[in-house]
Design a protein around this motif. Structure first.
Motif, PDB file in Angstrom:
ATOM      1  N   PHE A 240      81.065 -26.523  97.585  1.00  0.00           N
ATOM      2  CA  PHE A 240      79.671 -26.470  97.815  1.00  0.00           C
ATOM      3  C   PHE A 240      79.535 -26.859  99.175  1.00  0.00           C
ATOM      4  CE2 PHE A 240      78.515 -27.141  92.867  1.00  0.00           C
ATOM      5  CZ  PHE A 240      79.013 -25.914  92.766  1.00  0.00           C
ATOM      6  N   PHE A 241      79.974 -27.857  99.604  1.00  0.00           N
ATOM      7  CA  PHE A 241      79.707 -28.358 101.017  1.00  0.00           C
ATOM      8  C   PHE A 241      80.282 -27.640 102.032  1.00  0.00           C
ATOM      9  CE2 PHE A 241      78.614 -32.599  98.560  1.00  0.00           C
ATOM     10  CZ  PHE A 241      77.543 -32.915  99.516  1.00  0.00           C
ATOM     11  N   ALA A 242      81.550 -27.075 101.564  1.00  0.00           N
ATOM     12  CA  ALA A 242      82.412 -26.422 102.714  1.00  0.00           C
ATOM     13  C   ALA A 242      81.543 -24.903 102.893  1.00  0.00           C
ATOM     14  CB  ALA A 242      83.728 -26.042 102.220  1.00  0.00           C
ATOM     15  N   ILE A 243      81.009 -24.327 101.978  1.00  0.00           N
ATOM     16  CA  ILE A 243      80.197 -23.044 102.296  1.00  0.00           C
ATOM     17  C   ILE A 243      78.965 -23.333 102.863  1.00  0.00           C
ATOM     18  CG2 ILE A 243      78.984 -22.944  99.879  1.00  0.00           C
ATOM     19  CD1 ILE A 243      81.185 -20.107 101.549  1.00  0.00           C
ATOM     20  N   GLY A 244      78.385 -24.510 102.771  1.00  0.00           N
ATOM     21  CA  GLY A 244      77.094 -24.779 103.496  1.00  0.00           C
ATOM     22  C   GLY A 244      75.924 -24.648 102.570  1.00  0.00           C
ATOM     23  N   LEU A 245      75.948 -24.864 101.321  1.00  0.00           N
ATOM     24  CA  LEU A 245      74.837 -24.956 100.437  1.00  0.00           C
ATOM     25  C   LEU A 245      73.945 -26.031 100.552  1.00  0.00           C
ATOM     26  CD1 LEU A 245      76.279 -23.973  97.129  1.00  0.00           C
ATOM     27  CD2 LEU A 245      75.221 -22.542  98.661  1.00  0.00           C
ATOM     28  N   VAL A 266      81.359 -24.244  84.059  1.00  0.00           N
ATOM     29  CA  VAL A 266      80.999 -22.663  84.480  1.00  0.00           C
ATOM     30  C   VAL A 266      79.694 -22.239  84.351  1.00  0.00           C
ATOM     31  CG1 VAL A 266      81.414 -21.904  82.279  1.00  0.00           C
ATOM     32  CG2 VAL A 266      81.892 -20.329  84.041  1.00  0.00           C
ATOM     33  N   LEU A 267      79.047 -23.199  83.554  1.00  0.00           N
ATOM     34  CA  LEU A 267      77.550 -22.835  83.328  1.00  0.00           C
ATOM     35  C   LEU A 267      76.811 -23.266  84.792  1.00  0.00           C
ATOM     36  CD1 LEU A 267      76.688 -24.637  79.886  1.00  0.00           C
ATOM     37  CD2 LEU A 267      77.067 -22.008  80.543  1.00  0.00           C
ATOM     38  N   VAL A 268      77.174 -23.949  85.762  1.00  0.00           N
ATOM     39  CA  VAL A 268      76.565 -24.360  86.848  1.00  0.00           C
ATOM     40  C   VAL A 268      77.403 -23.396  88.141  1.00  0.00           C
ATOM     41  CG1 VAL A 268      76.217 -26.035  88.709  1.00  0.00           C
ATOM     42  CG2 VAL A 268      76.100 -26.532  86.346  1.00  0.00           C
ATOM     43  N   THR A 269      78.732 -23.304  87.896  1.00  0.00           N
ATOM     44  CA  THR A 269      79.474 -22.567  88.936  1.00  0.00           C
ATOM     45  C   THR A 269      79.030 -21.131  89.040  1.00  0.00           C
ATOM     46  OG1 THR A 269      81.320 -22.484  87.509  1.00  0.00           O
ATOM     47  CG2 THR A 269      81.188 -24.325  89.055  1.00  0.00           C
ATOM     48  N   LEU A 270      79.115 -20.431  87.911  1.00  0.00           N
ATOM     49  CA  LEU A 270      78.899 -18.815  87.945  1.00  0.00           C
ATOM     50  C   LEU A 270      77.837 -18.484  88.459  1.00  0.00           C
ATOM     51  CD1 LEU A 270      80.204 -17.514  84.581  1.00  0.00           C
ATOM     52  CD2 LEU A 270      81.162 -17.257  86.460  1.00  0.00           C
ATOM     53  N   PRO A 271      76.377 -19.246  88.358  1.00  0.00           N
ATOM     54  CA  PRO A 271      75.245 -18.843  89.199  1.00  0.00           C
ATOM     55  C   PRO A 271      75.468 -18.897  90.550  1.00  0.00           C
ATOM     56  CG  PRO A 271      74.656 -19.811  87.094  1.00  0.00           C
ATOM     57  CD  PRO A 271      75.933 -19.924  87.310  1.00  0.00           C
ATOM     58  N   VAL A 272      76.277 -20.119  90.881  1.00  0.00           N
ATOM     59  CA  VAL A 272      76.302 -20.482  92.445  1.00  0.00           C
ATOM     60  C   VAL A 272      77.388 -19.380  93.030  1.00  0.00           C
ATOM     61  CG1 VAL A 272      77.281 -22.116  93.884  1.00  0.00           C
ATOM     62  CG2 VAL A 272      75.919 -22.935  92.058  1.00  0.00           C
ATOM     63  N   ILE A 273      78.237 -18.989  92.281  1.00  0.00           N
ATOM     64  CA  ILE A 273      79.322 -17.937  92.763  1.00  0.00           C
ATOM     65  C   ILE A 273      78.699 -16.801  93.094  1.00  0.00           C
ATOM     66  CG2 ILE A 273      81.405 -16.742  92.024  1.00  0.00           C
ATOM     67  CD1 ILE A 273      82.547 -18.936  90.736  1.00  0.00           C
ATOM     68  N   VAL A 276      76.335 -16.946  96.210  1.00  0.00           N
ATOM     69  CA  VAL A 276      77.183 -17.050  97.373  1.00  0.00           C
ATOM     70  C   VAL A 276      77.764 -15.634  97.671  1.00  0.00           C
ATOM     71  CG1 VAL A 276      79.448 -17.872  98.496  1.00  0.00           C
ATOM     72  CG2 VAL A 276      78.018 -19.447  97.005  1.00  0.00           C
ATOM     73  N   LEU A 277      78.205 -14.814  96.633  1.00  0.00           N
ATOM     74  CA  LEU A 277      78.788 -13.449  96.930  1.00  0.00           C
ATOM     75  C   LEU A 277      77.782 -12.435  97.306  1.00  0.00           C
ATOM     76  CD1 LEU A 277      81.314 -13.068  93.746  1.00  0.00           C
ATOM     77  CD2 LEU A 277      81.819 -13.348  95.911  1.00  0.00           C
ATOM     78  N   ALA A 278      76.586 -12.793  96.837  1.00  0.00           N
ATOM     79  CA  ALA A 278      75.341 -11.964  97.458  1.00  0.00           C
ATOM     80  C   ALA A 278      74.926 -12.415  98.742  1.00  0.00           C
ATOM     81  CB  ALA A 278      74.167 -12.152  96.470  1.00  0.00           C
ATOM     82  N   THR A 279      74.905 -13.522  99.126  1.00  0.00           N
ATOM     83  CA  THR A 279      74.455 -14.156 100.563  1.00  0.00           C
ATOM     84  C   THR A 279      75.350 -14.334 101.750  1.00  0.00           C
ATOM     85  OG1 THR A 279      74.428 -16.359  99.778  1.00  0.00           O
ATOM     86  CG2 THR A 279      72.539 -15.036  99.436  1.00  0.00           C
ATOM     87  N   GLU A 280      76.745 -14.671 101.270  1.00  0.00           N
ATOM     88  CA  GLU A 280      77.719 -14.871 102.343  1.00  0.00           C
ATOM     89  C   GLU A 280      78.678 -13.731 102.571  1.00  0.00           C
ATOM     90  OE1 GLU A 280      77.509 -17.731 104.018  1.00  0.00           O
ATOM     91  OE2 GLU A 280      76.110 -18.689 102.740  1.00  0.00           O
ATOM     92  N   ALA A 281      79.242 -13.765 103.948  1.00  0.00           N
ATOM     93  CA  ALA A 281      80.374 -12.994 104.268  1.00  0.00           C
ATOM     94  C   ALA A 281      81.448 -12.770 102.953  1.00  0.00           C
ATOM     95  CB  ALA A 281      80.952 -13.367 105.671  1.00  0.00           C
ATOM     96  N   THR A 282      82.098 -11.731 103.067  1.00  0.00           N
ATOM     97  CA  THR A 282      82.780 -11.213 102.119  1.00  0.00           C
ATOM     98  C   THR A 282      84.022 -12.295 102.087  1.00  0.00           C
ATOM     99  OG1 THR A 282      82.414  -8.955 102.244  1.00  0.00           O
ATOM    100  CG2 THR A 282      84.514  -9.547 101.197  1.00  0.00           C
TER     101      THR A 282
END
Length: 366
Positions: A240-245, A266-273, A276-282
């Motif tokens: 989370f910190f490395a990706i800059g959330l 996974v209940l927390v990580t799946l929405p975050v993933i 991140v896939l929708a807003t960050e570079a590939t």
């Protein structure tokens, strides 16, 4: 006078009764005075005892190589160094997120995204939640006017919780230093606990057995439940910190809570993933997703290695300890609560099995 006639015993004199009352009063005064001094440090001392019991097996291995004091000092220094950096990062991010939310709520500058379309499809509460969420997202002043009274209490509690994070962080780190001192004097502490429980139970066999049972419960919960949850949440939080959330601290705390009560992360990580896939570079988004999935599954490897065998503590006890501890003592109570409640539960079950005095294996005294 007939020598066979027994003279009835006289009732205790007033002086003897006053002497007994004075002794009881002095003991009560001493207990009260000591409790006033110790009470501010109760949370730190409890967590220090838990840490000392948890780290004692490591101390037994090191003491053969470096000696008792150097082993305790080494454990204290390494523990503080390992916990200080991630704890500062998480607490700082969590406190800033909470304070930003509270200030935005108070001045009306808080922005909320629109509700997801599928929220309205939830039975019973979906439509109401969608209407409330839409009102907050589109017209914050109207939402504050309508729900301001309910939100004011939440905002006040959040502000108080954020203010206590710094003190909780200092207490958490200080506990490791105190635990190192307790480890250095572990033999005397174990003997004191055994004698105390012998005195309470009235059995020389029960004292050491209850000490061993308490230590096993502390290690089982502190290492197998809280320890696994801390490691897993730190691994996920690093991503989370490395990706800059911006809310990395809050999300890490939520993952920690879920992991302690054995709810899949996974209940927390799946929405975050997905976010991140929708807003960050590939490329960074894919790396983050792989890391988060692996870290989310790390408990499957850690639990067989660290979970205490034969630990009979129901998960509702752990859940109540987590929530109650956090509400009572903040960050420190999050870790102390489940361990203390588990120990209390195990000792209560043991008392119910064998009765108040336990199995009397000692020879009866004449």
């Amino acid at each position: 006078m007939d020598p066979n006639v027994t003279i009835p015993e006289r009732p205790p004199s007033l002086l003897r009764m006053l002497d007994a009352v004075l002794q009881i009063a002095l003991v009560a005064l001493l207990i009260f005075a000591c409790s006033r001094i110790i009470l501010p440090f109760t949370g730190i001392l409890l967590w220090s005892v838990i840490l000392a019991v948890m780290l004692y097996p490591l101390h037994q291995r090191l003491v053969l190589r470096v000696g008792n004091r150097w082993s305790a000092m080494l454990i204290g220094l390494v523990s503080v160094a390992l916990m200080l950096v991630p704890l500062v990062m998480v607490v700082t991010s969590l406190g800033s997120s909470i304070l930003a939310f509270v200030s935005g709520l108070q001045d009306g500058s808080l922005t909320v995204p629109p509700p997801p379309p599928r929220l309205a499809d939830l039975p019973l509460v979906g439509q109401k939640l969608t209407e409330t969420w839409s009102l907050v997202a589109t017209n914050m002043p109207a939402a504050l006017a309508k729900y301001g009274q309910q939100l004011s209490g939440i905002a006040a509690w959040l502000a108080s919780f954020a203010g206590g994070l710094a003190a909780g962080q200092l207490s958490f780190v200080l506990s490791f230093a105190v635990a190192a001192v307790l480890i250095a004097y572990s033999d005397g502490a174990t003997e004191f606990a055994s004698r105390l429980l012998e005195r309470i139970t009235g059995s020389k066999a029960q004292g050491p057995r209850l000490v061993e049972m308490t230590a096993a419960t502390i290690r089982g919960v502190a290492v197998g439940v809280v320890g696994v949850a801390v490691i897993q949440s730190l691994l996920i939080g690093a991503g989370f910190f490395a990706i800059g959330l911006s809310s990395a601290g809050v999300l890490t705390l939520v993952v920690l809570l879920f992991a302690i009560v054995q709810v899949p992360a996974v209940l927390v990580t799946l929405p975050v993933i997905a976010y991140v896939l929708a807003t960050e570079a590939t490329t960074p988004a894919i790396i983050f997703s792989i890391w988060t999935v692996i870290a989310g599954l790390s408990d499957n490897l850690l639990k067989p290695l660290m979970l205490g065998r034969g630990l009979e503590v129901p998960m509702p006890v752990i859940l109540i300890g987590v929530i109650g501890g956090m509400l009572a003592d903040g960050l420190l109570g999050l870790f102390v609560g489940p361990v203390l409640l588990a120990v209390g539960y195990v000792l209560l079950m043991e008392w119910l099995r064998h009765g108040p005095g336990g199995p009397q294996t000692d020879d009866p005294s004449p």
